[in-house]
Design a protein around this motif. Structure first.
Motif, PDB file in Angstrom:
ATOM      1  N   LEU A  80       0.825  -1.153   0.188  1.00 17.15           N
ATOM      2  CA  LEU A  80       0.068  -0.086   0.189  1.00 17.15           C
ATOM      3  C   LEU A  80       0.815   1.198  -0.016  1.00 17.15           C
ATOM      4  O   LEU A  80       1.894   1.120   0.304  1.00 17.15           O
ATOM      5  N   GLY A  81       0.187   2.268  -0.283  1.00 22.15           N
ATOM      6  CA  GLY A  81       1.134   3.734  -0.248  1.00 22.15           C
ATOM      7  C   GLY A  81       0.066   4.694   0.612  1.00 22.15           C
ATOM      8  O   GLY A  81      -1.049   4.340   0.945  1.00 22.15           O
ATOM      9  N   ARG A  82       0.542   5.692   0.890  1.00 22.81           N
ATOM     10  CA  ARG A  82      -0.071   6.796   1.663  1.00 22.81           C
ATOM     11  C   ARG A  82       0.217   8.259   0.887  1.00 22.81           C
ATOM     12  O   ARG A  82       1.284   8.443   0.499  1.00 22.81           O
ATOM     13  N   LYS A  83      -0.719   8.760   1.014  1.00 22.31           N
ATOM     14  CA  LYS A  83      -0.714  10.280   0.348  1.00 22.31           C
ATOM     15  C   LYS A  83      -1.909  11.299   1.247  1.00 22.31           C
ATOM     16  O   LYS A  83      -2.482  10.693   1.823  1.00 22.31           O
ATOM     17  N   ARG A  84      -1.086  12.498   1.031  1.00 22.28           N
ATOM     18  CA  ARG A  84      -1.900  13.663   1.833  1.00 22.28           C
ATOM     19  C   ARG A  84      -3.072  13.917   1.308  1.00 22.28           C
ATOM     20  O   ARG A  84      -3.070  13.880  -0.216  1.00 22.28           O
ATOM     21  N   GLY A  85      -4.182  14.247   1.909  1.00 22.69           N
ATOM     22  CA  GLY A  85      -5.237  14.638   0.985  1.00 22.69           C
ATOM     23  C   GLY A  85      -5.094  16.149   0.382  1.00 22.69           C
ATOM     24  O   GLY A  85      -4.202  16.983   0.608  1.00 22.69           O
ATOM     25  N   GLU A  86      -5.921  16.305  -0.540  1.00 28.96           N
ATOM     26  CA  GLU A  86      -5.793  17.523  -1.731  1.00 28.96           C
ATOM     27  C   GLU A  86      -6.223  18.401  -1.035  1.00 28.96           C
ATOM     28  O   GLU A  86      -5.542  19.677  -1.118  1.00 28.96           O
ATOM     29  N   SER A  87      -7.538  18.591  -0.331  1.00 23.47           N
ATOM     30  CA  SER A  87      -8.042  19.559   0.075  1.00 23.47           C
ATOM     31  C   SER A  87      -7.598  19.951   1.679  1.00 23.47           C
ATOM     32  O   SER A  87      -7.717  21.092   2.231  1.00 23.47           O
ATOM     33  N   ASP A  88      -7.418  18.834   2.343  1.00 22.12           N
ATOM     34  CA  ASP A  88      -6.693  19.071   3.766  1.00 22.12           C
ATOM     35  C   ASP A  88      -5.555  18.345   3.854  1.00 22.12           C
ATOM     36  O   ASP A  88      -5.592  16.977   3.842  1.00 22.12           O
ATOM     37  N   LYS A  89      -4.455  18.992   3.917  1.00 21.34           N
ATOM     38  CA  LYS A  89      -3.023  18.300   3.903  1.00 21.34           C
ATOM     39  C   LYS A  89      -2.831  17.597   5.268  1.00 21.34           C
ATOM     40  O   LYS A  89      -1.833  16.978   5.269  1.00 21.34           O
ATOM     41  N   ARG A  90      -3.483  17.890   6.036  1.00 27.70           N
ATOM     42  CA  ARG A  90      -3.348  17.083   7.569  1.00 27.70           C
ATOM     43  C   ARG A  90      -3.916  15.784   7.272  1.00 27.70           C
ATOM     44  O   ARG A  90      -3.524  14.774   8.275  1.00 27.70           O
ATOM     45  N   ARG A  91      -4.858  15.252   6.613  1.00 28.66           N
ATOM     46  CA  ARG A  91      -5.425  13.779   6.344  1.00 28.66           C
ATOM     47  C   ARG A  91      -4.509  13.166   5.647  1.00 28.66           C
ATOM     48  O   ARG A  91      -4.075  13.713   4.352  1.00 28.66           O
ATOM     49  N   VAL A  92      -4.243  12.034   5.870  1.00 30.76           N
ATOM     50  CA  VAL A  92      -3.319  11.204   5.228  1.00 30.76           C
ATOM     51  C   VAL A  92      -4.319   9.751   4.815  1.00 30.76           C
ATOM     52  O   VAL A  92      -4.740   9.252   5.772  1.00 30.76           O
ATOM     53  N   TYR A  93      -4.012   9.494   3.581  1.00 30.37           N
ATOM     54  CA  TYR A  93      -5.004   8.537   3.021  1.00 30.37           C
ATOM     55  C   TYR A  93      -4.041   7.139   2.433  1.00 30.37           C
ATOM     56  O   TYR A  93      -2.983   7.422   1.976  1.00 30.37           O
ATOM     57  N   ALA A  94      -4.525   6.134   2.850  1.00 33.42           N
ATOM     58  CA  ALA A  94      -3.856   4.863   2.524  1.00 33.42           C
ATOM     59  C   ALA A  94      -4.683   4.308   1.457  1.00 33.42           C
ATOM     60  O   ALA A  94      -5.833   4.310   1.351  1.00 33.42           O
ATOM     61  N   HIS A  95      -3.719   3.708   0.409  1.00 38.17           N
ATOM     62  CA  HIS A  95      -4.266   3.164  -0.721  1.00 38.17           C
ATOM     63  C   HIS A  95      -3.593   1.743  -1.292  1.00 38.17           C
ATOM     64  O   HIS A  95      -2.737   1.695  -0.813  1.00 38.17           O
ATOM     65  N   LEU A  96      -4.152   0.831  -1.657  1.00 36.11           N
ATOM     66  CA  LEU A  96      -3.541  -0.411  -2.246  1.00 36.11           C
ATOM     67  C   LEU A  96      -2.725   0.019  -3.451  1.00 36.11           C
ATOM     68  O   LEU A  96      -3.215   0.733  -4.359  1.00 36.11           O
ATOM     69  N   THR A  97      -1.730  -0.590  -3.318  1.00 36.94           N
ATOM     70  CA  THR A  97      -1.038  -0.946  -4.848  1.00 36.94           C
ATOM     71  C   THR A  97      -1.392  -2.240  -5.435  1.00 36.94           C
ATOM     72  O   THR A  97      -2.001  -2.849  -4.960  1.00 36.94           O
ATOM     73  N   GLN A  98      -0.955  -2.230  -6.817  1.00 36.33           N
ATOM     74  CA  GLN A  98      -0.996  -3.538  -7.415  1.00 36.33           C
ATOM     75  C   GLN A  98      -0.728  -4.710  -6.698  1.00 36.33           C
ATOM     76  O   GLN A  98      -1.429  -5.880  -6.342  1.00 36.33           O
ATOM     77  N   ALA A  99       0.376  -4.764  -6.195  1.00 34.61           N
ATOM     78  CA  ALA A  99       0.821  -5.991  -5.228  1.00 34.61           C
ATOM     79  C   ALA A  99       0.062  -6.107  -3.921  1.00 34.61           C
ATOM     80  O   ALA A  99      -0.187  -7.227  -3.737  1.00 34.61           O
TER      81      ALA A  99
END
Length: 178
Positions: free
Chosen positions: A77-96
């Motif tokens: 998985l990867g993590r990225k900061r929210g676009e509208s709220d930079k304080r929020r971090v979102y986890a998302h799945l990778t292909q693996a």
């Protein structure tokens, strides 16, 4: 055979079934049950914050963060900061991550839930109250636990609870003292 021996055998069978499932999951997918649940939650809901994930899998946010660190190091998985709220971090799945979910066995609790849900309501209540009583008799009533059928510390970084130490600090109830 004494009834208490039958109860202890049944408890051991439950523990053993959980252990065998955990070993199978580790061998087939290289995951723990909590790791699989987190990956499945992200797959089902899309990008999720740590707090949303913690609520979804009934684990603390600190535990979820530790598990996410491990999954991210493995490239699942990867993590990225929210676009509208930079304080929020979102986890998302990778292909693996998606690939590993496909080959992982069904979580043990999913099979249990399907069978439990087919029982009559009175039978569900009987099982619940009996297991709660057994937990209390084993001085485990105050141990924090989530509905994840797995052995060991939930994030594998924390030590497991020493029941002898827990017992020393937990007073017996009036029923247990009889």
């Amino acid at each position: 055979m004494a009834r208490h021996e039958d109860v202890l055998i049944a408890l051991r069978q439950i523990i053993r079934a959980t252990d065998l499932y955990s070993r199978k999951l580790s061998k087939v997918a290289g995951l723990t049950s909590p790791q699989l649940l987190i990956l499945q939650a992200i797959a089902a809901h899309g990008e999720m914050t740590m707090g949303d994930l913690a609520n979804e899998v009934t684990l603390s946010q600190a535990t979820v963060t530790t598990i996410l660190d491990r999954l991210e190091k493995r490239g699942l998985l990867g993590r990225k900061r929210g676009e509208s709220d930079k304080r929020r971090v979102y986890a998302h799945l990778t292909q693996a991550g998606m690939d590993i979910i496909e080959k992982a066995p069904t979580p043990l609790q999913d099979e249990f839930i399907a069978r439990f849900d087919r029982l009559e309501e009175w039978e569900q209540s009987l099982i619940l109250s009996s297991l709660q009583r057994v937990a209390a008799m084993m001085n485990a009533g105050d141990i924090d636990a989530s509905p994840v059928l797995d052995l060991g510390a939930i994030d594998r970084a924390q030590p497991t609870v020493d029941l002898n130490q827990h017992r020393e600090h937990t007073p017996l109830s009036k029923t247990d003292q009889k």
